[in-house]
Design a protein around this motif. Structure first.
Motif, short mmCIF file in Angstrom:
data_model
loop_
_atom_site.label_atom_id
_atom_site.label_comp_id
_atom_site.label_asym_id
_atom_site.label_seq_id
_atom_site.Cartn_x
_atom_site.Cartn_y
_atom_site.Cartn_z
N THR A 110 6.27 12.57 -10.71
CA THR A 110 5.80 12.06 -9.43
C THR A 110 5.93 10.55 -9.34
OG1 THR A 110 3.55 11.95 -10.27
CG2 THR A 110 4.17 13.95 -9.12
N ILE B 283 8.28 7.94 -8.96
CA ILE B 283 9.71 7.96 -8.60
C ILE B 283 10.48 6.92 -9.40
CG2 ILE B 283 11.33 7.85 -6.68
CD1 ILE B 283 8.89 8.47 -4.86
N SER C 198 3.29 -3.04 -3.52
CA SER C 198 3.54 -1.61 -3.82
C SER C 198 4.44 -1.38 -5.02
CB SER C 198 4.16 -0.88 -2.62
OG SER C 198 3.58 -1.27 -1.43
N TYR D 105 6.57 5.99 1.38
CA TYR D 105 6.81 5.31 0.10
C TYR D 105 7.73 4.13 0.32
CZ TYR D 105 5.10 9.83 -1.45
OH TYR D 105 4.34 10.95 -1.62
N THR D 106 7.52 3.10 -0.49
CA THR D 106 8.45 1.97 -0.44
C THR D 106 9.74 2.37 -1.17
OG1 THR D 106 8.76 -0.34 -0.99
CG2 THR D 106 7.53 0.96 -2.54
N ASP D 107 10.78 1.56 -1.03
CA ASP D 107 12.07 1.87 -1.66
C ASP D 107 11.93 1.77 -3.18
OD1 ASP D 107 14.67 2.05 -2.47
OD2 ASP D 107 15.45 0.81 -0.83
N PRO D 108 12.10 2.87 -3.90
CA PRO D 108 11.87 2.81 -5.36
C PRO D 108 13.07 2.25 -6.13
CG PRO D 108 12.43 5.04 -4.72
CD PRO D 108 12.42 4.23 -3.45
N GLY E 140 0.77 -1.23 0.00
CA GLY E 140 0.00 0.00 0.00
C GLY E 140 0.80 1.28 0.00
N LEU E 141 2.09 1.22 -0.27
CA LEU E 141 2.88 2.45 -0.30
C LEU E 141 3.65 2.57 -1.62
CD1 LEU E 141 4.41 2.33 3.32
CD2 LEU E 141 2.46 3.71 2.54
N PRO E 142 2.96 2.60 -2.75
CA PRO E 142 3.68 2.66 -4.03
C PRO E 142 4.51 3.94 -4.12
CG PRO E 142 1.35 3.12 -4.35
CD PRO E 142 1.51 2.67 -2.94
N PRO E 143 5.63 3.87 -4.83
CA PRO E 143 6.53 5.02 -4.89
C PRO E 143 6.03 6.06 -5.89
CG PRO E 143 7.48 3.20 -6.09
CD PRO E 143 6.19 2.71 -5.53
N ILE E 144 4.82 6.54 -5.67
CA ILE E 144 4.24 7.57 -6.53
C ILE E 144 3.72 8.68 -5.62
CG2 ILE E 144 2.32 8.07 -8.09
CD1 ILE E 144 2.76 5.12 -9.07
N TYR E 145 4.14 9.91 -5.90
CA TYR E 145 3.78 11.01 -5.01
C TYR E 145 2.27 11.10 -4.81
CZ TYR E 145 8.41 13.08 -4.76
OH TYR E 145 9.72 13.31 -4.50
#
Lengths: 116, 954
Positions: B730, B732, B645, A64-67, A52-57
């Motif tokens: 946005t 990333i 995610s 955010y997860t580690d992108p 549930g924490l996608p790396p999208i602002y």
């Protein structure tokens, strides 16, 4: 959840290695594909698992997860397609040239196994 | 910069001969000579500064963390050697142009020669000992190529291998010695090392460093007991012998001894190791030279002997002796290179260089005779030639040197060495040119054209001029080089007459008289020589090398006998064993990271993945079923990415899955449909064991990883914080791909493009006449074909889907910078949309309707990405820096334009081209195997109630 991912990774690796050891080109390719999955997921998991924490602002996001592993794995997935395509072609070429799809060429019997 | 350029020029010129050989031999030699002459000119431009006593420097940081810098410096010593390398190189290029026969690949020869020349120039200009080592090894490698240039001659190949083994082995020892030296001083820069004499000589590590470095020098300069490789290297073409084995490569060892002379010389260890080795080499080689019938072998041993002489002079450890050494290096290069070239001319014209079959060439080859006699007299040390001058000085030095408390030993032995030198020099002249003209030469000899004798004649002119006017012609070069080598200001005084009381005069006379006596006794001595048994260096060398080679090939064969499964198994078990060892010997604590709860729906997906994986192992012999199962696994992994995610990964994975399965299906069409059961139960048990070890290892490792927090702060925070302000996006992950790590992505799309072109090339090779093509032409489908290959419903549906799918592709591409999507994903979507058309109506039918060249698409993609990166330069930014801005265009709402989108377009085009080219290549194989081309989009037209005809398309 981590234990499930670890077990799946282990299984994929085992299946991949077992198929690579099967002495024929097609299982070898499938085995390599399975190993590619395992490696990609392993690199991805190095960024730790988060839901549930996608790396999208998003203003509402809690974090955010580690992108970075994601970016690495994204290109790796596409490259592994290129690699698979090349070995598929090599396997096909070897079979069409010799009529044989063995992977082992031992020195003792170089002419062994022309199936045609 | 110009120093680095001098060293780089030969390397830059390496490819020119290979290209220019198409324009003819003169163009090829001309361009090679031009590059060398240019380097020589640049060197000349730096010469005035060096003569003023300055040291010219160029410093480029390469890998500063290792102390490895591309630093170059030019002082007198470097000037002498670089001048010799480039000057004689130019003469050799001219000579080789006429020496090589029509059947020799001249372009290749000059390429190797330039490679060697660059490496040599690099050695003498390096100001960093690590850089010097790199060039040092390069000379070993390039000389291997040159010595073995005539690949059809076994002596050439064996000689090349022996030279590589000996000089390469010495080079390894030298690496260790240099590292010790750098360790003592704390810097790898020569200019720093040369200022630390006391620190080095008082160190406990001085002796090991000295011995290791000298091992490298002695092997390279063919000093006893490593002298044996040089005569065997004479199997090389004569220009190579003249260049490498008289003027340059063998002098690399001397150069290094001279270079490090200020810090290594002056101790007892140096004197006894270096001077003794030089003396022994000089004596033994001079004696052997007298008994060699092969002209080149005679010259080879003579070279070894003279190298020994110079080594001995350096070993004396006095500045005057080192000065004489510099002078003799110049003289030896002039007379020996010209003698080698003359020997090559004789071999070229008479088709033999065996002294027993020659003689009487005086009248047949007057020009060669004149050149040879002058050079050989200089080698013998006859006044007033240059060889006489340096030999006198050498004898003078020897006369004043005491070895082990015995004052007469060294002068006596040096005189005997000179005596043999006189004898073989005279023999060279007498047995080649004098005596009666014979009628049994293999080929009637006559003088060659000007081109071939111009180079040796030039050197012979130098022999005379230096001999007549040493103070005017050579003293300046001796002065600067000796000053640089010794670190003292040297002003040399060279004269022909030192007075009646100079011991050198009497030693010289004794040598000449004794030499003449030896020549007179030669037939009887030769009989005695032949009757005495003596060790054969080659047999001893082979006796050492062969068991080692046999052992290493036994080990290699045991590990890697051509069976892929064997070394995969060995590799897996080794990795597992090493990892287990690391785990057992390390320390670790239990993981502290909080575990995620297990929910039922993801567990179901996991179950599907696990079942499919187990099913693949069980049913892997049914290959079609295997592909279906692979599809399930890929799908589940893609869902997993979405759950954890990673929406971009999920999209990519599922699309790649589709393309992979289609590709494998196309290939499976021409492969056996089942895998036979052929391994024994024990074998399968072993394989399962290996697979379980690997799987358990990975599972444990990943579990350990996932249950612990990051050991170090991750760099993720930087990317998360700066994606929007710096990259303007946005999403990333996408910003990382096209901006932060854009250069990596650029490399990756290049690899992808290359992979597609490799596939295309493989297809081309298969479709050329050959067994694969025959097999395809005779192909009979081994499975029942579908009754309706191109069903109308599929055709209609895909036609409707195509514009929508393309639209989705464009949409995904455009939003990629901000939301999941981007070039990779869009490229895959559009590929699959196109592949659907291929599947619906057949490859040929579709290909005829779309005019895009996939090769061009790949190239365009890579170029667009590269051009975007270069565009940043015009903004004054580093390569691949992206820029973005906001645009308001009525009636659209405000949107963002980023150069990264242009880069992403390159990614998109490459991915599209690569995927399509791979699949299209497989389709071409299908066509060759007799697949028919349909004239209509579908086979059965219900409105007409009949099957449409298909064209034969072989």
């Amino acid at each position: 959840m981590e234990i499930l991912v670890a077990v799946a990774l282990g299984l994929l690796t085992s299946a991949g290695v077992y198929l690579i050891l099967r002495q024929r080109t097609f299982p070898l390719i499938v085995g390599l594909t399975l190993l590619s999955y395992a490696v990609n997921v392993f690199i991805f998991a190095a960024g730790r698992l988060v839901t549930g924490l996608p790396p999208i602002y998003d203003k509402a996001a809690a974090g955010y997860t580690d992108p970075l592993p994601q970016a690495l794995v994204l290109t790796a997935i596409v490259i592994s397609f290129g690699m698979t395509a090349v070995i598929v072609m090599m396997a096909l070429g070897a079979f069409l040239e010799t009529g044989d799809d063995r992977t082992d060429m031992t020195k003792k019997d170089p002419s062994e196994g022309d199936a045609t | 910069m110009s120093l680095a350029l001098i060293a780089a020029l030969p390397f830059l010129g390496v490819l020119l001969p290979g290209l220019m050989i198409r324009a003819g031999k003169n163009a090829c030699a001309g361009v090679t000579g031009f590059v060398t002459a240019l380097a020589l000119l640049l060197l000349g431009l730096n010469a005035p500064a060096v003569l003023r006593g300055e040291v010219v420097q160029t410093r480029i940081e390469w890998i500063p963390s290792l102390g490895l810098n591309a630093n170059f410096f030019l002082d007198g010593l470097g000037l002498l050697f670089a001048g010799l390398i480039l000057g004689i190189g130019l003469l050799i290029i001219l000579y080789a142009r006429f020496y090589l026969s029509k059947s020799d690949p001249m372009g290749q020869f000059y390429t190797y020669l330039m490679l060697f020349q660059g490496a040599m120039v690099g050695i003498v200009l390096s100001d960093n000992i690590l850089l010097l080592l790199v060039f040092w090894e390069l000379t070993s490698l390039s000389s291997f190529l040159l010595i073995g240039f005539w690949k059809h001659l076994p002596e050439g190949r064996q000689g090349a291998r022996m030279a590589l083994a000996v000089t390469g082995g010495g080079g390894l020892a030298m690496i260790a010695g240099m590292l010790i030296l750098g360790g003592i001083v704390g810097s790898y820069d020569l200019s720093v090392i040369l200022e630390n004499k006391d620190a080095i000589q008082s160190s406990d590590w001085y002796l090991p460093a000295l011995i290791l470095i000298l091992l490298g020098c002695f092997t390279k300069s063919a000093q006893f007991p490593f002298h044996f490789w040089l005569p065997h290297a004479m199997a090389a073409p004569t220009p190579v012998s003249a260049y490498l084995h008289s003027a340059t490569m063998v002098k690399a060892g001397l150069f290094l001894m001279a270079r490090l002379w200020p810090v290594l010389a002056g101790t007892d260890a140096w004197f006894y190791i270096v001077a003794t080795t030089g003396l022994v080499t000089m004596l033994i080689a001079a004696k052997i030279a007298l008994f060699k019938d092969d002209l080149k072998a005679l010259l080879a041993y003579s070279t070894v002997s003279h190298l020994g002489l110079i080594t001995m002079l350096l070993g004396f450890g006095t500045a005057t002796a080192a000065t004489v050494a510099m002078f003799h290096i110049i003289n030896h290069a002039t007379f020996k290179a010209s003698l080698f070239m003359s020997a090559g001319i004789i071999d070229h014209e008479a088709h033999t260089r065996d002294l027993k079959r020659l003689g009487g060439l005086r009248t047949l080859m007057p020009i060669t005779f004149a050149m040879s006699i002058i050079a050989a007299l200089s080698m013998a040390g006859i006044p007033p030639l240059n060889g006489f001058l340096s030999k006198e000085l050498m004898l003078e030095e020897a006369a004043h040197t005491v070895w082990g408390g015995t004052p007469w030993l060294l002068p006596a032995l040096a005189t005997i060495g000179a005596l043999f030198s006189v004898a073989y020099s005279f023999r060279f002249i007498a047995h080649t040119f004098f005596g009666p003209v014979r009628d049994d030469y293999p080929h009637t000899p006559h003088d060659p054209g000007f081109g071939m004798w111009a180079a040796p004649a030039f050197l012979v002119a130098l022999v005379i001029v230096i001999g007549l006017a040493p103070m005017g012609v050579a003293a300046w070069l001796v002065n600067v080089s000796a000053s640089a080598a010794t670190g003292e200001v040297i002003t040399v005084k060279i004269s022909h007459w030192h007075g009646l009381y100079a011991p050198a005069l009497w030693m010289s006379l004794a040598a000449i008289g004794g030499g003449l006596v030896l020549l007179g006794l030669h037939p009887r001595l030769m009989a005695l020589w032949n009757a005495t048994p003596r060790p054969d260096a080659k047999r001893i060398f082979d006796g050492i090398i062969e068991p080692i080679a046999a052992l290493s090939s036994r080990i290699t064969d045991a590990l890697h006998d051509g069976a892929l499964t064997r070394y995969v198994g060995i590799g897996m078990l080794t990795i597992a064993a090493v990892s287990y060892f690391a785990f057992e010997t390390g320390t670790h604590a239990a993981g502290t990271r909080a575990l995620m709860p297990i929910h039922p729906v993801p567990t179901l997906g996991w179950l599907a993945l696990v079942m499919a994986t187990i099913a693949i192992v069980i049913y892997h012999r049914n290959r079609l079923l295997t592909l279906v199962l692979v599809g399930i696994i890929g799908l589940m992994i893609s869902v997993g990415f979405a759950y954890f995610s990673a929406p971009d990964l999920a999209l990519t994975q599922i699309l790649v899955e589709v393309a992979t399965v289609i590709l494998m299906l196309l290939a499976l069409n021409f492969l056996p449909k089942t895998t036979p059961k052929e391994s024994t139960a024990a074998r399968r048990g072993f394989d399962i064991g290996v697979a379980l070890v690997a799987g358990i290892g990975i599972a444990a490792l990943s579990y350990a990883l996932m249950t612990r927090d990051f050991a170090f702060p991750t760099i993720a925070d930087y990317h998360i914080a700066n994606a929007k302000p710096e990259g303007g996006g946005t999403n990333i992950v996408n910003v990382i791909l096209v901006d932060f790590r854009g250069y990596d992505t650029f490399g990756e799309i290049t690899v992808l493009g290359i992979a597609a072109i490799v596939i295309f090339a493989l297809t081309e090779a298969l479709l050329r006449a050959g067994p694969a093509n025959d097999r395809l032409l005779a192909w009979r489908p081994d499975q029942r074909r579908a009754g309706d290959r191109h069903p109308m419903m599929l055709v209609v549906a895909t036609r409707l889907i195509l514009p929508i799918a393309l639209m989705v592709g464009v949409f995904i591409f455009l939003r990629g910078h901000n939301l999941p999507g981007g070039g990779f994903i869009a490229g895959l979507i559009v590929s699959i949309a196109l592949v659907m058309q291929y599947m619906a109506s057949g490859f040929a039918w579709t290909a005829a309707r779309q005019k895009v060249d996939y090769h061009a698409l790949i190239a365009l993609g890579v170029l667009v990405a590269a051009a975007t990166g270069i565009g940043a330069w015009f903004n004054g930014m580093p390569y691949m820096t992206s820029d973005y801005g906001y645009v308001h265009l009525w009636p659209l709402e405000e949107f963002e334009l980023a150069t990264a989108a242009l880069f992403d377009l390159g990614v998109f085009l490459t991915v599209l081209g690569a995927v399509m080219l791979s699949l299209a290549s497989l389709s071409r194989i299908g066509l060759r195997a007799g697949e028919t081309v349909n004239a209509q989009p579908f086979d059965i037209d219900p409105s007409e109630g009949r099957t449409l005809e298909a064209e034969e398309a072989r």
